[in-house]
Scaffold this motif. Structure first.
Motif, short mmCIF file in Angstrom:
data_model
loop_
_atom_site.label_atom_id
_atom_site.label_comp_id
_atom_site.label_asym_id
_atom_site.label_seq_id
_atom_site.Cartn_x
_atom_site.Cartn_y
_atom_site.Cartn_z
N VAL A 144 9.39 -5.81 -1.42
CA VAL A 144 8.40 -4.88 -1.97
C VAL A 144 9.10 -3.71 -2.66
O VAL A 144 8.65 -3.26 -3.71
CB VAL A 144 7.41 -4.40 -0.88
CG1 VAL A 144 6.51 -3.28 -1.40
CG2 VAL A 144 6.57 -5.58 -0.39
N ARG A 145 10.21 -3.26 -2.13
CA ARG A 145 10.97 -2.19 -2.80
C ARG A 145 11.46 -2.68 -4.16
O ARG A 145 11.39 -1.95 -5.16
CB ARG A 145 12.14 -1.73 -1.93
CG ARG A 145 11.76 -0.71 -0.89
CD ARG A 145 12.97 0.01 -0.33
NE ARG A 145 13.95 -0.89 0.25
CZ ARG A 145 14.01 -1.23 1.54
NH1 ARG A 145 13.14 -0.74 2.40
NH2 ARG A 145 14.95 -2.05 1.97
N HIS A 146 11.97 -3.89 -4.22
CA HIS A 146 12.42 -4.45 -5.51
C HIS A 146 11.25 -4.58 -6.48
O HIS A 146 11.39 -4.29 -7.66
CB HIS A 146 13.06 -5.82 -5.31
CG HIS A 146 14.42 -5.78 -4.69
ND1 HIS A 146 15.43 -4.96 -5.13
CD2 HIS A 146 14.94 -6.49 -3.66
CE1 HIS A 146 16.51 -5.15 -4.39
NE2 HIS A 146 16.24 -6.08 -3.48
N LEU A 147 10.10 -5.00 -5.96
CA LEU A 147 8.92 -5.12 -6.82
C LEU A 147 8.49 -3.75 -7.34
O LEU A 147 8.18 -3.59 -8.51
CB LEU A 147 7.78 -5.80 -6.07
CG LEU A 147 6.50 -6.00 -6.87
CD1 LEU A 147 6.74 -6.85 -8.11
CD2 LEU A 147 5.43 -6.65 -5.99
N ARG A 148 8.49 -2.75 -6.47
CA ARG A 148 8.16 -1.38 -6.90
C ARG A 148 9.09 -0.92 -8.01
O ARG A 148 8.65 -0.37 -9.02
CB ARG A 148 8.24 -0.42 -5.72
CG ARG A 148 7.88 1.02 -6.11
CD ARG A 148 8.53 2.06 -5.22
NE ARG A 148 9.97 1.91 -5.25
CZ ARG A 148 10.78 2.18 -4.21
NH1 ARG A 148 10.29 2.58 -3.06
NH2 ARG A 148 12.09 2.02 -4.32
N ASP A 149 10.38 -1.18 -7.84
CA ASP A 149 11.36 -0.78 -8.86
C ASP A 149 11.08 -1.49 -10.18
O ASP A 149 11.17 -0.88 -11.26
CB ASP A 149 12.78 -1.09 -8.38
CG ASP A 149 13.21 -0.22 -7.21
OD1 ASP A 149 12.52 0.78 -6.91
OD2 ASP A 149 14.21 -0.59 -6.55
N ALA B 50 -1.84 0.15 -6.93
CA ALA B 50 -2.00 -1.28 -7.23
C ALA B 50 -2.75 -1.94 -6.07
O ALA B 50 -2.15 -2.31 -5.07
CB ALA B 50 -0.64 -1.92 -7.43
N PRO B 51 -4.07 -2.09 -6.21
CA PRO B 51 -4.84 -2.69 -5.12
C PRO B 51 -4.52 -4.18 -4.94
O PRO B 51 -4.10 -4.86 -5.87
CB PRO B 51 -6.29 -2.49 -5.55
CG PRO B 51 -6.25 -2.20 -7.00
CD PRO B 51 -4.89 -1.66 -7.32
N VAL B 52 -4.72 -4.64 -3.72
CA VAL B 52 -4.44 -6.02 -3.35
C VAL B 52 -5.76 -6.73 -3.10
O VAL B 52 -6.69 -6.17 -2.53
CB VAL B 52 -3.57 -6.05 -2.07
CG1 VAL B 52 -3.40 -7.45 -1.55
CG2 VAL B 52 -2.21 -5.41 -2.35
N ALA C 248 0.83 -1.21 0.00
CA ALA C 248 0.00 0.00 0.00
C ALA C 248 0.87 1.26 0.00
O ALA C 248 0.53 2.26 -0.64
CB ALA C 248 -0.94 0.00 1.20
N LYS C 249 1.99 1.20 0.68
CA LYS C 249 2.88 2.35 0.76
C LYS C 249 3.72 2.51 -0.51
O LYS C 249 3.85 3.62 -1.04
CB LYS C 249 3.80 2.21 1.98
CG LYS C 249 4.73 3.37 2.19
CD LYS C 249 5.58 3.16 3.44
CE LYS C 249 6.53 4.32 3.63
NZ LYS C 249 7.39 4.12 4.81
N GLN C 250 4.29 1.41 -1.00
CA GLN C 250 5.21 1.48 -2.13
C GLN C 250 4.50 1.48 -3.49
O GLN C 250 5.02 2.02 -4.46
CB GLN C 250 6.18 0.29 -2.09
CG GLN C 250 7.09 0.27 -0.88
CD GLN C 250 8.14 1.36 -0.92
OE1 GLN C 250 8.59 1.78 -1.98
NE2 GLN C 250 8.53 1.83 0.26
N LEU C 251 3.33 0.84 -3.57
CA LEU C 251 2.59 0.76 -4.83
C LEU C 251 1.12 1.14 -4.58
O LEU C 251 0.22 0.30 -4.69
CB LEU C 251 2.68 -0.66 -5.41
CG LEU C 251 4.07 -1.10 -5.88
CD1 LEU C 251 4.17 -2.60 -6.01
CD2 LEU C 251 4.40 -0.41 -7.20
N GLU D 65 9.99 0.35 -13.63
CA GLU D 65 10.80 0.14 -14.82
C GLU D 65 9.94 -0.27 -16.02
O GLU D 65 10.25 0.08 -17.16
CB GLU D 65 11.84 -0.97 -14.54
CG GLU D 65 12.70 -1.37 -15.71
CD GLU D 65 13.60 -2.53 -15.35
OE1 GLU D 65 13.64 -3.50 -16.10
OE2 GLU D 65 14.28 -2.46 -14.28
N CYS D 66 8.84 -0.96 -15.76
CA CYS D 66 8.01 -1.52 -16.85
C CYS D 66 6.72 -0.72 -17.09
O CYS D 66 5.92 -1.10 -17.93
CB CYS D 66 7.66 -2.95 -16.53
SG CYS D 66 9.11 -4.00 -16.32
N GLY D 67 6.53 0.36 -16.36
CA GLY D 67 5.27 1.09 -16.48
C GLY D 67 5.28 2.28 -17.32
O GLY D 67 5.98 2.81 -18.01
#
Length: 170
Positions: free
Chosen positions: A159-164, A91-93, A85-88, A168-170
């Motif tokens: 989660v930080r790696h996932l945000r990155d 993007a709902p879960v 929720a904080k990093q993305l 990168e892909c957005g």
């Protein structure tokens, strides 16, 4: 659930170890003989493993183990959901209440296949939700995130790696 019509299959594969090969069936009494006849499995779990599990059951240690796992996984899941929720925030879960996976819905402008690849380059394994569909005509756009094998201390960094990867892909 109607005990005269419902069969319950359980195993220890996720709560203790798949290597034990121990499972059980709870079935209506009228099906017992037929199930015994159908049980022609060649590889049976060892008697020692079965006796050890019986002791875990009788002593209450298995119940304590399950309660401990539930608490640990609940805390890990809550940490993951908060970090996402904080990093993305866009993007709902969903799927939070079931299992050791959840679904992260990505904005449609983000290429989920590319995110899977970018995440893997960061030693993070996620699955494209599309791979769970039998056809390509689906409306779901997102990732399946498993957290069962993720160390508690690694959640925030993952989660930080996932945000990155998403950025990168957005």
């Amino acid at each position: 659930m109607d005990p005269s019509r419902v069969v319950l299959f359980k195993s220890l594969s996720k709560t203790l170890s798949p290597a034990l090969g121990i499972g059980w069936i709870v079935a209506p009494p009228r099906w017992t003989q037929q199930l015994h006849r159908a049980d022609q499995v060649d590889a049976q779990p060892s008697a020692l493993d079965q006796l050890a599990f019986a002791e875990l059951l009788e002593s209450g240690a298995y119940d304590r183990h399950l309660r401990s796992c539930r608490q640990r996984y609940r805390l890990r899941r809550d940490t993951l959901v908060q970090a996402l929720a904080k990093q993305l925030p866009d993007a709902p879960v969903s799927g939070v209440a079931a299992g050791l996976h959840l679904i992260l819905r990505l904005p449609t402008a983000v290429d989920t296949r590319a995110v899977v690849t970018a995440a893997a380059a960061r030693s993070l394994r996620v699955a494209d939700l599309a791979t769970y569909h039998a056809t390509d005509d689906h409306a779901d756009h997102g990732l399946v995130l498993g957290y069962g094998n993720l160390a508690d201390s690694a959640v925030i960094e993952a989660v930080r790696h996932l945000r990155d990867a998403v950025e990168e892909c957005g």
